[in-house]
Design a protein around this motif. Structure first.
Motif, PDB file in Angstrom:
ATOM      1  N   LEU A 146      55.506  -3.900  72.076  1.00 27.63           N
ATOM      2  CA  LEU A 146      54.742  -2.979  72.918  1.00 27.63           C
ATOM      3  C   LEU A 146      55.445  -1.624  72.999  1.00 27.63           C
ATOM      4  CD1 LEU A 146      52.453  -2.362  74.933  1.00 27.63           C
ATOM      5  CD2 LEU A 146      53.836  -3.417  76.708  1.00 27.63           C
ATOM      6  N   ALA A 147      56.772  -1.655  73.208  1.00 28.53           N
ATOM      7  CA  ALA A 147      57.528  -0.407  73.296  1.00 28.53           C
ATOM      8  C   ALA A 147      57.437   0.368  71.993  1.00 28.53           C
ATOM      9  CB  ALA A 147      58.987  -0.715  73.635  1.00 28.53           C
ATOM     10  N   GLN A 148      57.568  -0.348  70.863  1.00 28.12           N
ATOM     11  CA  GLN A 148      57.494   0.313  69.561  1.00 28.12           C
ATOM     12  C   GLN A 148      56.110   0.938  69.374  1.00 28.12           C
ATOM     13  OE1 GLN A 148      58.509  -2.989  67.081  1.00 28.12           O
ATOM     14  NE2 GLN A 148      60.682  -2.414  66.934  1.00 28.12           N
ATOM     15  N   ASP A 149      55.086   0.222  69.815  1.00 29.31           N
ATOM     16  CA  ASP A 149      53.716   0.720  69.682  1.00 29.31           C
ATOM     17  C   ASP A 149      53.514   1.991  70.493  1.00 29.31           C
ATOM     18  OD1 ASP A 149      50.823   0.175  68.913  1.00 29.31           O
ATOM     19  OD2 ASP A 149      50.737   0.351  71.124  1.00 29.31           O
ATOM     20  N   LEU A 150      53.964   1.976  71.752  1.00 31.31           N
ATOM     21  CA  LEU A 150      53.792   3.142  72.619  1.00 31.31           C
ATOM     22  C   LEU A 150      54.605   4.328  72.122  1.00 31.31           C
ATOM     23  CD1 LEU A 150      53.828   1.500  76.156  1.00 31.31           C
ATOM     24  CD2 LEU A 150      51.913   2.703  75.103  1.00 31.31           C
ATOM     25  N   ALA A 151      55.785   4.069  71.573  1.00 32.58           N
ATOM     26  CA  ALA A 151      56.652   5.156  71.117  1.00 32.58           C
ATOM     27  C   ALA A 151      56.262   5.613  69.722  1.00 32.58           C
ATOM     28  CB  ALA A 151      58.103   4.698  71.129  1.00 32.58           C
ATOM     29  N   PHE A 173      67.005  -3.391  72.062  1.00 30.84           N
ATOM     30  CA  PHE A 173      66.390  -2.634  73.157  1.00 30.84           C
ATOM     31  C   PHE A 173      65.820  -1.341  72.600  1.00 30.84           C
ATOM     32  CE2 PHE A 173      69.478  -5.212  75.482  1.00 30.84           C
ATOM     33  CZ  PHE A 173      68.682  -5.699  76.516  1.00 30.84           C
ATOM     34  N   LEU A 174      64.675  -0.941  73.137  1.00 29.73           N
ATOM     35  CA  LEU A 174      64.110   0.367  72.802  1.00 29.73           C
ATOM     36  C   LEU A 174      63.552   0.923  74.107  1.00 29.73           C
ATOM     37  CD1 LEU A 174      63.294   2.434  70.593  1.00 29.73           C
ATOM     38  CD2 LEU A 174      61.099   1.245  70.448  1.00 29.73           C
ATOM     39  N   THR A 175      64.106   2.045  74.529  1.00 32.83           N
ATOM     40  CA  THR A 175      63.720   2.596  75.824  1.00 32.83           C
ATOM     41  C   THR A 175      62.958   3.898  75.622  1.00 32.83           C
ATOM     42  OG1 THR A 175      65.686   1.630  76.754  1.00 32.83           O
ATOM     43  CG2 THR A 175      64.610   3.304  78.081  1.00 32.83           C
ATOM     44  N   LEU A 176      61.838   4.052  76.344  1.00 31.73           N
ATOM     45  CA  LEU A 176      61.098   5.317  76.288  1.00 31.73           C
ATOM     46  C   LEU A 176      60.490   5.579  77.661  1.00 31.73           C
ATOM     47  CD1 LEU A 176      57.581   4.863  74.879  1.00 31.73           C
ATOM     48  CD2 LEU A 176      59.168   2.961  74.823  1.00 31.73           C
ATOM     49  N   PRO A 177      60.282   6.841  77.983  1.00 28.94           N
ATOM     50  CA  PRO A 177      59.677   7.140  79.277  1.00 28.94           C
ATOM     51  C   PRO A 177      58.153   6.984  79.208  1.00 28.94           C
ATOM     52  CG  PRO A 177      60.361   9.154  78.195  1.00 28.94           C
ATOM     53  CD  PRO A 177      60.641   8.044  77.243  1.00 28.94           C
ATOM     54  N   VAL A 178      57.597   6.384  80.238  1.00 26.53           N
ATOM     55  CA  VAL A 178      56.138   6.254  80.307  1.00 26.53           C
ATOM     56  C   VAL A 178      55.658   6.642  81.711  1.00 26.53           C
ATOM     57  CG1 VAL A 178      55.943   4.400  78.593  1.00 26.53           C
ATOM     58  CG2 VAL A 178      56.280   3.824  80.994  1.00 26.53           C
ATOM     59  N   THR A 179      54.402   6.903  81.839  1.00 26.28           N
ATOM     60  CA  THR A 179      53.829   7.131  83.167  1.00 26.28           C
ATOM     61  C   THR A 179      52.895   5.968  83.463  1.00 26.28           C
ATOM     62  OG1 THR A 179      52.106   8.475  82.181  1.00 26.28           O
ATOM     63  CG2 THR A 179      53.977   9.636  83.152  1.00 26.28           C
ATOM     64  N   LEU A 180      52.784   5.670  84.735  1.00 30.80           N
ATOM     65  CA  LEU A 180      51.930   4.575  85.165  1.00 30.80           C
ATOM     66  C   LEU A 180      50.599   5.153  85.621  1.00 30.80           C
ATOM     67  CD1 LEU A 180      54.454   2.727  87.462  1.00 30.80           C
ATOM     68  CD2 LEU A 180      54.079   2.366  85.032  1.00 30.80           C
ATOM     69  N   GLY A 181      49.527   4.617  85.195  1.00 31.82           N
ATOM     70  CA  GLY A 181      48.213   5.095  85.645  1.00 31.82           C
ATOM     71  C   GLY A 181      47.994   6.521  85.214  1.00 31.82           C
TER      72      GLY A 181
END
Lengths: 495, 430, 241
Positions: free
Chosen positions: B218-223, B106-114
């Motif tokens: 995807l999470a790794q990419d965004l983080a 698991f890899l958790t990070l905060p994101v915003t939508l839109g």
């Protein structure tokens, strides 16, 4: 729960019986006046309670002090040696205590010693037995914990009742009681003696000889049965007591006055004795029932499913059609190797009907040995260590997985070479009788009747005489390269 | 005769007996309620400890000190240390590798939508049903479908390793009106953003409900954390804990060589945890016990309090019984004196009163157990918000306890009986 | 009224009695409560077949004497042999055995258990002695003339009937000795007569009865009267006459 119940009886039963017999003999000697009997009863109680507590404390202390197996063996050895001495003292003093009431001044301290030491030994054994069982899985109060504690309490109460009844019965049949005391001590002495000897051998104070080892092994083998033997002695005591007890008198119509009152007293006495007998019988029934329940039922490992016997075809292979074994259940087979070992193996589909991948493994584990595996629901379980096997991993070595068996797939069959099954003989200890040949002389013989055998490179060889045995032992390579003869199976599959 | 005397005693003196029973009922109701609450949790914990499967959480070592207060993670190092994705197959290489049925990173990070003004929502990157290259296992598929079989997806699972498909938690989906097929723009704190399609709505645990579940890549990419994972959930087939494994859990070095071998070569969860830590030196592994970590902690702490309350109830009702019985003995002193004069032994007279006490105890205990069972349900509903499974053993314990109450209450009266001189009671004078 | 020495009394008894087996023998029997001496060195022998009354004013020690010889109490000094057994050093348990097997007590207040019927009251004595025997209890009630009242509660019986139940209870275990403490104290003249008749009958059957009473009338119906005064045995002029 049943384990704690049975083990309490196993550990403390013999000690209780011996101490109660001795107390019964003392009680008989003191039965001169009501007050004297009362006084002795009080003395016995006042002695037994602190002695019990002291014994349990000593046993517990010894158990916690003995860190590690070697120290525990030593502690047991010392304790059992002390038990032997105390029991001997009791036997020697018992006839005098029975004959001369003044001997109680010696007999009472011996009783205290006997109770304390026997209890200490039993407590040590009990503590040691229970280490492999968890009293509770968690520190929060739970059903299992309560039941287990209750089992110990109930067992203690049953033993208390048993002790009271035995001592009463022994006081009524003192000579039989004395005889039984000697026998009971002899039975326990065999167990203790075996343990003490084992301890001496282990710590190296006694030289290891085959006679000594076999003696220790025998004592250990019969140790399990010792407690039942003690219970048989208690049964004899009960029977003797019942035979000696008067039959309850009948208050017939023609009796009147003094005679009727006397008859009433006799009846009360007889009923009292009957009550003692019933108490003894009830305590013994409970003890025997809970021990048998555990020994014959609760502690028994689950039974293996039946193994289909297989034999080798003319190409020297065993072929099993995949369609037969792909339903996801465990299919067990057995092959008898040329040296008579029954080699079990099983086949199971590791995935589902669409993805057939058959795991082919011996029914044995590198860690746990040849206890085997069972299927319960969807789980494959190792009987020895209770671990659940991840089914897709069957066929891979490691952990407690079954040992992989080399095989090929051809034309929808699993093909196992005979040589591979022969190699499996080393994993299994079960031997069935089969025809073998002496590798030196070439004489045919039956393996289970062979006077000599020798294991070489995972295979057992059998010999007709010492000469061929010696010849083989001196140069095993010379004879062992013979090609494997197809085993002629001469056993019936068990039902 | 004995039963006749007992019967008559109850018939004649039923008011006092009723009062005694009532006293015991009060105490045992309380005891039953407390005991069944505690035992219910204890049983659940025991079941958990004895299960043949366990979940293990593997986190970076610096993360292992839990500093989560009120749901907010206060651990300052959190989010800085990570495990390497490439190390995961090592978990399948331990001694008990065959018992590892699945492992999910698991890899958790905060994101915003839109747009950026939106609230942060957690994005959880993970495996769904991924083929993991493990030596000796040619088709080891793992991911949440293996380790978290209770996850339910409406729609389809995202494709493994895809960078444009996500699952949306049910609460978030409801709040935002998202349906499978909707598109989103995810922007991370690092400023990276990706356009994704919602492939399905996921029903999982609380954490996922308000967030987005995405393929790990995807999470790794965004983080911006390529090849890193925050934690790993491992499912393993284990055997029940026992005293050896508990000893090992507290300190493996306390075992001697033989015990250590036995422990290491048995599939205890503690042994497997130990072996995972050996395989991943910078990781810390810990078994997850749902009950033990939540209700168990609460009950464990108030267990002593409960015991004290139960003991107080025991003592006070025993005293009440004692005074009731004592009055009864005093009232019947002439009867007792007569029995003594007729040559009754003290034991014979005492057994009459003890028999009464035991009957009172059993009746009171049974009624108390029944009432307590009801009370425990009320407490369970109001305190824990759930009914509790009434443990049958409580009835046994409570009846034994109430008999003990009655017997403890009989100690003083029995002394009174022993001290009664028939001379005084029969003639009323010396 | 003369105070007699022990020797004299002993002599007197020896003279008056044929040499049957002694049931009660006391030697220097003394009971003190603190500094008060309730009973002072009593020497007494009662033999098989005797019907003896014990008389004396209140506080003369006759009840204390009764308690001692009924094994309800232990003497401070002296010895007491019941059926030749020295019970003065017996423990409470042993005395209970003596009571249940050798002594039948009849009380002024009857002391029947109110919730047990006549038969059950008799059976209570059997219960504590050995085992219950309803047949035997019925016979004992027949013996005292209460066969038809066996299933009545004490409250349904008259005083005289209650006392007869009490006597049946005292008889049931065939004691060596029946001790009656003012058995007619709560009865009217008619019932008093009935009860005394019963005692006389029992005496004729050969039972040892010790009757404690204030009433000289009753005393006269016994073989012999023993007088107590201030804790000592005294010899009355009337007795010698």
């Amino acid at each position: 729960m049943s384990f704690y119940l049975a083990d309490m009886f196993r550990a403390f039963g013999p000690a209780t019986f011996i101490a109660a017999l001795y107390a019964g003999l003392l009680l008989k000697a003191a039965r001169t006046t009501l007050a004297a009997e009362e006084r002795l009863r009080r003395h016995l109680t006042f002695i037994a309670v602190p002695a019990l507590i002291a014994g349990i404390a000593i046993g517990a202390f010894a158990f916690f002090w003995a860190d590690g197996a070697a120290a525990l063996t030593e502690a047991k050895m010392v304790m059992e040696g002390a038990c032997l001495a105390a029991a001997l003292l009791a036997i020697l003093s018992a006839p005098f205590a029975l004959r001369f009431s003044a001997a109680r001044f010696v007999a009472l301290p011996i009783f205290a010693l006997l109770v304390a030491i026997l209890t200490a030994q039993a407590a040590l054994v009990f503590a040691d037995d229970t280490t492999t069982h968890a009293l509770t899985a968690t520190s929060v109060l739970n059903t299992e914990l309560i039941l287990n504690v209750l089992a110990v309490v109930i067992a203690a109460a049953a033993l208390g009742a048993f002790a009271a009844a035995v001592s009463h019965a022994a006081s009524r049949t003192p000579l039989i009681g004395l005889g039984l005391l000697v026998l009971a001590v002899l039975i326990e002495a065999a167990v203790w003696g075996g343990d003490v000897m084992l301890g001496l051998l282990q710590v190296g104070w006694l030289q290891v000889t085959s006679a000594r080892v076999s003696l220790v092994a025998k004592a250990d083998y019969y140790a399990e049965a010792a407690v039942y033997a003690e219970l048989v002695l208690a049964l004899i005591l009960g029977a003797a007591f019942l035979l000696r007890a008067p039959r309850p008198a009948v208050l017939s119509d023609d009796l009147a006055g003094q005679a009727r009152t006397e008859r009433r007293k006799l009846k009360a006495f007889a009923l009292g004795e009957r009550r003692w007998f019933r108490g003894l019988a009830a305590a013994m029934t409970f003890i025997v029932a809970s021990m048998l329940y555990y020994d014959l039922y609760a502690s028994q490992p689950p039974r293996l499913s039946e193994a289909t016997p297989v034999s080798v075809d003319d190409q020297g292979t065993v072929r099993i059609p995949i369609d037969q074994v792909k339903d996801g259940t465990l299919h067990r087979f057995a092959y008898v190797s040329s040296d008579g070992h029954r080699v079990r193996f099983f086949l199971i589909n590791r995935f589902d009907a669409e993805h057939v991948a058959i795991g082919v493994v011996y029914d044995a584990c590198m860690i746990c040995g040849d206890k085997g595996y069972i299927q319960r629901g969807n789980e494959i379980i190792c009987i020895a260590c209770n671990v659940r096997i991840f089914v897709p991993s069957i066929g891979k070595a490691g952990g407690c997985n079954p040992i992989p068996l080399k095989h090929e797939e051809a034309n929808g069959d699993i093909v196992i070479a005979q040589l591979e099954l022969e190699k499996g003989a080393r994993f299994f200890s079960e031997v069935v009788s089969t025809d073998v040949t002496d590798p030196v002389t070439g004489e045919p013989l039956v393996n289970t009747d062979a006077p000599f055998s020798f294991e070489f490179e995972g295979r057992t060889y059998y010999f007709t005489g010492e000469d061929s045995y010696d010849a083989f032992r001196d140069a095993p390579e010379k004879y062992s390269h013979e090609p494997l003869a197809p085993a002629r199976v001469s056993w019936q599959p068990e039902d | 005769m004995f039963t006749r005397l007992l019967q008559q005693s109850f018939r004649r003196d039923w008011r006092r007996k009723l009062l005694a029973i009532f006293t015991i009922v009060l105490a045992t109701t309380l005891m039953t309620a407390l005991a069944s609450l505690s035992i219910d949790v204890g049983d659940k914990m025991a079941r958990e400890m004895k299960a043949y499967g366990s979940n293990i959480k593997v986190v970076p070592k610096s993360d292992s000190i839990p500093l989560t207060i009120g749901g907010v993670n206060y651990n300052p190092l959190s989010g800085r240390d990570y495990l390497n994705e490439a190390d995961l197959p090592k978990i399948k290489d331990i001694f008990w590798r065959n018992n590892i049925t699945g492992l999910t990173p698991f890899l958790t990070l905060p994101v915003t939508l839109g747009s950026a003004e939106d609230d942060h929502v957690p994005l959880i990157g993970t495996y769904f049903h991924k083929l993991m290259p493990v030596e000796g296992f040619d088709n080891f598929f793992t991911g949440v479908t293996v380790t978290h079989p209770f996850w339910q997806v409406t729609g389809t699972w995202p494709e493994e390793d895809s960078l444009d498909q996500v699952l949306v938690g049910e609460t978030l989906a409801e709040r935002q009106g998202l349906k499978p097929g909707a598109t989103l723009t995810l922007t991370s704190a690092e400023g990276k953003s990706r356009n994704v399609t919602v492939s399905g709505i996921v029903e999982a645990s609380e954490e996922e409900a308000g967030g987005i579940v995405a393929p790990l890549a995807l999470a790794q990419d965004l983080a911006g954390l390529s090849g890193k994972v925050g934690s790993v959930s491992v499912s393993a087939l284990t055997i029940p804990e026992n005293s050896l494994s508990r000893k090992a859990r507290s300190d493996p070095s306390s075992l001697d060589a033989q015990q250590y071998d036995t422990w290491y070569c048995s599939a205890y969860v503690s042994a497997i945890v130990h072996q995972i830590e050996e395989a991943l030196p910078n990781a810390s592994a810990r078994p997850i016990w749902q009950v033990a970590d939540s209700e168990g902690v609460v009950i464990g702490k108030i267990q002593l309090l409960m015991a004290v309350v139960a003991l107080a109830a025991f003592a006070s009702s025993a005293m009440a019984i004692s005074s009731l019985l004592n009055t009864s003995v005093m009232e019947r002193s002439r009867e007792i004196g007569l029995m003594k004069a007729l040559g009754a032994s003290e034991a014979a007279i005492l057994s009459l009163f003890l028999g009464e006490a035991v009957i009172i105890g059993i009746i009171g205990g049974l009624i108390g157990a029944a009432l307590g069972a009801g009370l425990s349900q009320i407490i369970g509903l109001t305190v824990f918000g759930a009914t509790i499974t009434f443990p049958g053993v409580v009835v046994l314990v409570v009846v034994i306890a109430s008999i003990l109450i009655a017997l403890a209450g009989s100690v003083l009266p029995s002394r009174t009986i022993a001290a009664l001189a028939p001379v005084e009671t029969l003639y009323g004078r010396r | 009224m003369l105070q007699a020495s022990s020797d004299e009394l002993e002599e007197f008894e020896t003279d008056s009695e044929s040499q049957t087996r002694p049931v009660i023998e006391t030697r220097g029997l003394t009971k003190r409560f603190g500094t008060v001496t309730a009973l002072d060195h009593i020497d007494l022998t009662i033999r098989a077949g005797e019907f003896v009354s014990v008389m004396g004013p209140s506080g003369s020690g006759k009840t204390t004497f009764l308690n001692l010889i009924s094994c309800l109490d232990t003497p401070t000094e002296g010895s007491y042999l019941l059926d030749g057994i020295d019970v003065s050093t017996f423990t409470e348990k042993e005395r209970a055995v003596m009571r249940r097997e050798r002594i039948g007590l009849v009380f002024q207040q009857f002391h029947l258990i109110p919730y047990l019927n006549a038969q059950e009251n008799v059976m209570l004595a059997q219960h504590y002695h050995s085992v219950v025997d309803a047949e035997g209890a019925t016979r004992a009630l027949e013996r005292v003339g209460l066969a038809d009242r066996a299933h009545h509660l004490p409250s349904q019986l008259s005083g005289g009937e209650q006392q007869r139940v009490c006597i049946a209870r005292a008889l049931i275990n065939e004691p060596s000795l029946i001790l009656a403490d003012e058995p007619t104290g709560n009865l009217d003249a008619k019932n008093e007569h009935l009860v005394m008749e019963l005692f006389s009958e029992l005496h004729r059957e050969g039972r040892v009865i010790v009757l404690i009473t204030h009433n000289p009338e009753l005393g006269r119906r016994t073989d012999r009267t023993i007088w107590f005064e201030h804790g000592r045995r005294v010899r009355r002029a009337s007795e010698a006459a």
